[in-house]
Design a protein around this motif. Structure first.
Motif, PDB file in Angstrom:
ATOM      1  N   ALA A 281    -141.212 -70.487  38.083  1.00 16.88           N
ATOM      2  CA  ALA A 281    -142.155 -69.750  37.600  1.00 16.88           C
ATOM      3  C   ALA A 281    -143.560 -69.544  38.479  1.00 16.88           C
ATOM      4  O   ALA A 281    -144.044 -70.515  38.884  1.00 16.88           O
ATOM      5  CB  ALA A 281    -142.442 -70.553  36.176  1.00 16.88           C
ATOM      6  N   GLN A 282    -143.795 -68.166  38.440  1.00 14.81           N
ATOM      7  CA  GLN A 282    -144.938 -67.936  39.499  1.00 14.81           C
ATOM      8  C   GLN A 282    -146.233 -68.093  38.482  1.00 14.81           C
ATOM      9  O   GLN A 282    -147.542 -67.889  39.036  1.00 14.81           O
ATOM     10  CB  GLN A 282    -144.773 -66.591  39.875  1.00 14.81           C
ATOM     11  N   HIS A 283    -146.267 -68.090  36.922  1.00 19.56           N
ATOM     12  CA  HIS A 283    -147.170 -68.196  36.443  1.00 19.56           C
ATOM     13  C   HIS A 283    -146.594 -68.989  35.053  1.00 19.56           C
ATOM     14  O   HIS A 283    -145.670 -68.959  34.946  1.00 19.56           O
ATOM     15  CB  HIS A 283    -147.750 -66.727  35.924  1.00 19.56           C
ATOM     16  N   LYS A 284    -147.773 -69.127  34.011  1.00 14.60           N
ATOM     17  CA  LYS A 284    -147.008 -69.992  32.884  1.00 14.60           C
ATOM     18  C   LYS A 284    -146.156 -68.733  32.088  1.00 14.60           C
ATOM     19  O   LYS A 284    -146.726 -67.490  32.136  1.00 14.60           O
ATOM     20  CB  LYS A 284    -148.416 -69.970  31.939  1.00 14.60           C
ATOM     21  N   MET A 285    -145.040 -69.421  31.777  1.00 20.37           N
ATOM     22  CA  MET A 285    -144.325 -68.414  31.068  1.00 20.37           C
ATOM     23  C   MET A 285    -143.800 -68.753  29.834  1.00 20.37           C
ATOM     24  O   MET A 285    -143.749 -70.032  29.365  1.00 20.37           O
ATOM     25  CB  MET A 285    -142.931 -68.232  32.086  1.00 20.37           C
ATOM     26  N   LYS A 286    -143.188 -67.878  29.091  1.00 19.27           N
ATOM     27  CA  LYS A 286    -142.500 -68.340  27.623  1.00 19.27           C
ATOM     28  C   LYS A 286    -141.271 -67.893  27.883  1.00 19.27           C
ATOM     29  O   LYS A 286    -140.832 -66.630  28.245  1.00 19.27           O
ATOM     30  CB  LYS A 286    -143.312 -67.689  26.540  1.00 19.27           C
ATOM     31  N   ILE A 287    -140.200 -68.705  27.548  1.00 23.99           N
ATOM     32  CA  ILE A 287    -138.833 -68.292  27.505  1.00 23.99           C
ATOM     33  C   ILE A 287    -138.002 -68.500  26.365  1.00 23.99           C
ATOM     34  O   ILE A 287    -138.419 -69.205  25.597  1.00 23.99           O
ATOM     35  CB  ILE A 287    -138.049 -69.047  28.737  1.00 23.99           C
ATOM     36  N   ILE A 288    -136.846 -67.895  26.080  1.00 28.29           N
ATOM     37  CA  ILE A 288    -135.839 -68.055  25.185  1.00 28.29           C
ATOM     38  C   ILE A 288    -134.534 -68.461  25.734  1.00 28.29           C
ATOM     39  O   ILE A 288    -134.156 -67.942  26.844  1.00 28.29           O
ATOM     40  CB  ILE A 288    -135.891 -66.864  23.995  1.00 28.29           C
ATOM     41  N   ILE A 289    -133.785 -69.211  24.800  1.00 25.73           N
ATOM     42  CA  ILE A 289    -132.609 -69.827  25.126  1.00 25.73           C
ATOM     43  C   ILE A 289    -131.458 -68.861  24.216  1.00 25.73           C
ATOM     44  O   ILE A 289    -131.901 -68.772  23.052  1.00 25.73           O
ATOM     45  CB  ILE A 289    -132.115 -71.045  24.833  1.00 25.73           C
ATOM     46  N   VAL A 290    -130.530 -68.244  24.818  1.00 22.67           N
ATOM     47  CA  VAL A 290    -129.718 -67.377  24.051  1.00 22.67           C
ATOM     48  C   VAL A 290    -128.259 -68.119  24.305  1.00 22.67           C
ATOM     49  O   VAL A 290    -127.693 -68.018  25.445  1.00 22.67           O
ATOM     50  CB  VAL A 290    -129.714 -65.842  24.560  1.00 22.67           C
ATOM     51  N   PRO A 291    -127.539 -68.129  23.341  1.00 17.49           N
ATOM     52  CA  PRO A 291    -126.001 -68.824  23.674  1.00 17.49           C
ATOM     53  C   PRO A 291    -125.141 -68.023  23.818  1.00 17.49           C
ATOM     54  O   PRO A 291    -123.996 -68.007  23.205  1.00 17.49           O
ATOM     55  CB  PRO A 291    -125.907 -69.532  22.348  1.00 17.49           C
ATOM     56  N   VAL A 292    -125.164 -67.369  25.053  1.00 21.19           N
ATOM     57  CA  VAL A 292    -123.988 -66.595  25.485  1.00 21.19           C
ATOM     58  C   VAL A 292    -124.036 -66.916  26.964  1.00 21.19           C
ATOM     59  O   VAL A 292    -125.023 -66.869  27.765  1.00 21.19           O
ATOM     60  CB  VAL A 292    -124.331 -65.063  25.162  1.00 21.19           C
ATOM     61  N   VAL A 336    -141.909 -63.834  18.919  1.00 20.36           N
ATOM     62  CA  VAL A 336    -140.479 -64.149  18.898  1.00 20.36           C
ATOM     63  C   VAL A 336    -140.399 -65.500  18.033  1.00 20.36           C
ATOM     64  O   VAL A 336    -140.857 -66.397  18.349  1.00 20.36           O
ATOM     65  CB  VAL A 336    -140.027 -64.296  20.349  1.00 20.36           C
ATOM     66  N   ARG A 337    -139.219 -65.506  17.341  1.00 25.67           N
ATOM     67  CA  ARG A 337    -138.880 -66.545  16.451  1.00 25.67           C
ATOM     68  C   ARG A 337    -137.534 -66.971  16.658  1.00 25.67           C
ATOM     69  O   ARG A 337    -136.646 -65.836  17.076  1.00 25.67           O
ATOM     70  CB  ARG A 337    -139.108 -66.319  14.865  1.00 25.67           C
ATOM     71  N   ILE A 338    -137.212 -68.375  16.253  1.00 22.99           N
ATOM     72  CA  ILE A 338    -135.763 -68.554  16.526  1.00 22.99           C
ATOM     73  C   ILE A 338    -135.107 -67.948  15.502  1.00 22.99           C
ATOM     74  O   ILE A 338    -135.646 -67.814  14.369  1.00 22.99           O
ATOM     75  CB  ILE A 338    -135.684 -70.260  16.235  1.00 22.99           C
ATOM     76  N   GLY A 339    -133.794 -67.486  15.958  1.00 18.78           N
ATOM     77  CA  GLY A 339    -133.031 -66.677  14.873  1.00 18.78           C
ATOM     78  C   GLY A 339    -133.311 -65.011  15.068  1.00 18.78           C
ATOM     79  O   GLY A 339    -132.358 -64.461  14.536  1.00 18.78           O
ATOM     80  N   ASP A 340    -134.128 -64.739  15.935  1.00 17.67           N
ATOM     81  CA  ASP A 340    -134.339 -63.308  16.260  1.00 17.67           C
ATOM     82  C   ASP A 340    -133.226 -62.906  17.133  1.00 17.67           C
ATOM     83  O   ASP A 340    -132.388 -63.448  17.588  1.00 17.67           O
ATOM     84  CB  ASP A 340    -135.524 -63.160  17.078  1.00 17.67           C
ATOM     85  N   GLU A 341    -132.936 -61.537  16.849  1.00 15.50           N
ATOM     86  CA  GLU A 341    -131.677 -60.994  17.156  1.00 15.50           C
ATOM     87  C   GLU A 341    -131.813 -60.629  18.722  1.00 15.50           C
ATOM     88  O   GLU A 341    -133.063 -60.259  18.950  1.00 15.50           O
ATOM     89  CB  GLU A 341    -131.220 -59.569  16.384  1.00 15.50           C
ATOM     90  N   VAL A 342    -130.962 -60.839  19.413  1.00 13.20           N
ATOM     91  CA  VAL A 342    -130.897 -60.554  20.882  1.00 13.20           C
ATOM     92  C   VAL A 342    -129.900 -59.511  21.086  1.00 13.20           C
ATOM     93  O   VAL A 342    -128.394 -59.810  21.041  1.00 13.20           O
ATOM     94  CB  VAL A 342    -130.650 -61.880  21.861  1.00 13.20           C
TER      95      VAL A 342
END
Ligand SMILES: *Cc1c(COP(=O)(O)O)cnc(C)c1O
Length: 384
Positions: A281-292, A336-342
């Motif tokens: 990370a080059q800066h503060k980041m927010k990430i999501i995990i997607v189970p694929v 962005v919330r847990i359960g949101d569509e990706v």
């Protein structure tokens, strides 16, 4: 959710593609929907249903196990043709149920006779003849024997078709080879006809030949990739479009593949994300995990460069594609919330991950990406 992602097929898009192709080929040419390879990844049962609803009554599969799925799903008694392999144990079932099949060598021809005698039904055959692809197909040297086996077993066999397959009609680079194959095909059909073996239908064209060589459409075309909304190659699309006034793509891609957010994390500057050190990370980041992951057919080559859609925004994959997960950057997206569509392939709001961009990133053919979509992903047909 039984699988961590799901595939949705929109019936309307399939109907649109069928109608487009029917108007292209006209009333005098039959349309066989090719549904091998789990219907190009769309799911065989889904697609048998979708194509039947779109008015298709002819299906081509590769193998007898695929024929069984199609046969068990169909509701309108369509013609089913096996273009490739029949398991020894399936011959009787095939013949009993009037499933047609390709005969690509004398061995299969003899089996057709033998199992027809055992079941008491005629075997319905398409002679698949060698015309220059040098893959399967009855060789010239076996024609004489084929003719004599057929003509002495007319109680057991019916020759529905004579067929062959082009070695690459999707590329102009093969032009000479394709032209030559077609003239060899016509000559060899004549040979059979001169020996009293007159097929009801002659067919040789797949998607590419149907577009690039209209005179090869004959009595029936076997269309796979176009029906699902994709072009065999970009070259084929350009060749089609360049002869038209209307320059937009006449096909609709009906497949949408999506999953959901299962975790959200904040990352500090300098932290590595995922395995190893491929992403820092080059800066503060927010990430999501997607189970694929790559076990779901999501290629590792999309590591650090593939995109997905969340909240209608295109976001990038960070780090490597794991076996069961990907990590994506949502630093600049609110709420962005847990359960949101990706969305992995398809549209969300105004944005789209197009299949061809996916294919380009992946260095794969449309055919391969589609066929590799694993069978165990939930698939459903959206009929609205
Ligand atoms: C796969 C296949 C087709 C259909 O090919 P598309 O390019 O998807 O239209 C037609 N004929 C045979 C023998 C095939 O194996």
């Amino acid at each position: 959710m039984a699988s961590t992602s799901k595939i949705t097929i929109k019936l309307n898009d399939i109907k649109h593609n069928v109608n487009f192709l029917k108007s292209l080929i006209g009333d005098s040419v039959r349309l066989s929907a090719v549904i091998k390879g789990n219907a190009y990844g769309h799911g065989t049962s889904n697609m048998v249903r979708a194509f039947e609803l779109a008015g298709i009554n002819h299906f081509s599969v590769y193998s007898s196990p695929e024929a069984r799925v199609a046969f068990d799903t169909q509701s309108s008694d369509p013609t089913i043709v096996i273009m490739g392999f029949i398991c020894e144990n399936d011959y009787k079932w095939v013949i009993k149920n009037n499933i047609e099949f390709y005969v690509s060598n004398l061995d299969v021809l003899e089996k057709a006779v033998q199992y027809s005698k055992e079941t008491g039904n005629k075997a319905l055959l398409h002679l698949d003849i060698e015309t220059g692809m040098n893959r399967t197909g009855i060789a010239n040297k076996d024609f004489k024997n084929a003719v004599s086996i057929i003509n002495s077993n007319l109680d057991y066999l019916e020759i529905i078709g004579i067929t062959s397959h082009f070695a690459g009609a999707e590329s102009i680079a093969n032009h000479t080879r394709i032209k030559k194959q077609f003239s060899v095909y016509k000559k060899r059909v004549k040979y059979f006809e001169n020996n009293n073996i007159v097929p009801k239908i002659k067919h040789i064209a797949s998607s590419a030949a149907t577009i690039n060589y209209p005179d090869t459409r004959l009595d029936l075309v076997r269309i796979g990739i176009l029906l699902y909304g994709y072009w065999p190659t970009r070259e084929t699309f350009i060749n089609y479009i360049h002869r038209r006034k209307e320059k937009s793509d006449p096909l609709n891609r009906s497949l949408r593949w999506c999953s959901s957010v299962i975790a959200i994390k904040n990352i500090d500057i300098g932290d590595f994300i995922g395995y190893g050190m491929s992403f820092q990370a080059q800066h503060k980041m927010k990430i999501i995990i997607v189970p694929v992951g790559y076990s779901d057919g999501y290629s590792r080559s999309l590591s650090n460069n593939g995109h997905v859609l969340v909240k209608g925004m295109k976001i990038i994959i960070v780090g490597s594609v794991n076996m069961n997960m990907i990590i994506c950057d949502i630093t600049n997206i609110e709420n962005v919330r847990i359960g949101d569509e990706v969305v992995l392939i398809g549209n969300q709001g105004e944005s789209e991950i197009s299949f061809s961009s996916f294919a380009n990133m992946n260095n794969l053919l449309n055919y391969e990406i589609l066929a590799r979509l694993p069978q165990n992903i939930d698939r459903n047909l959206k009929e609205l």
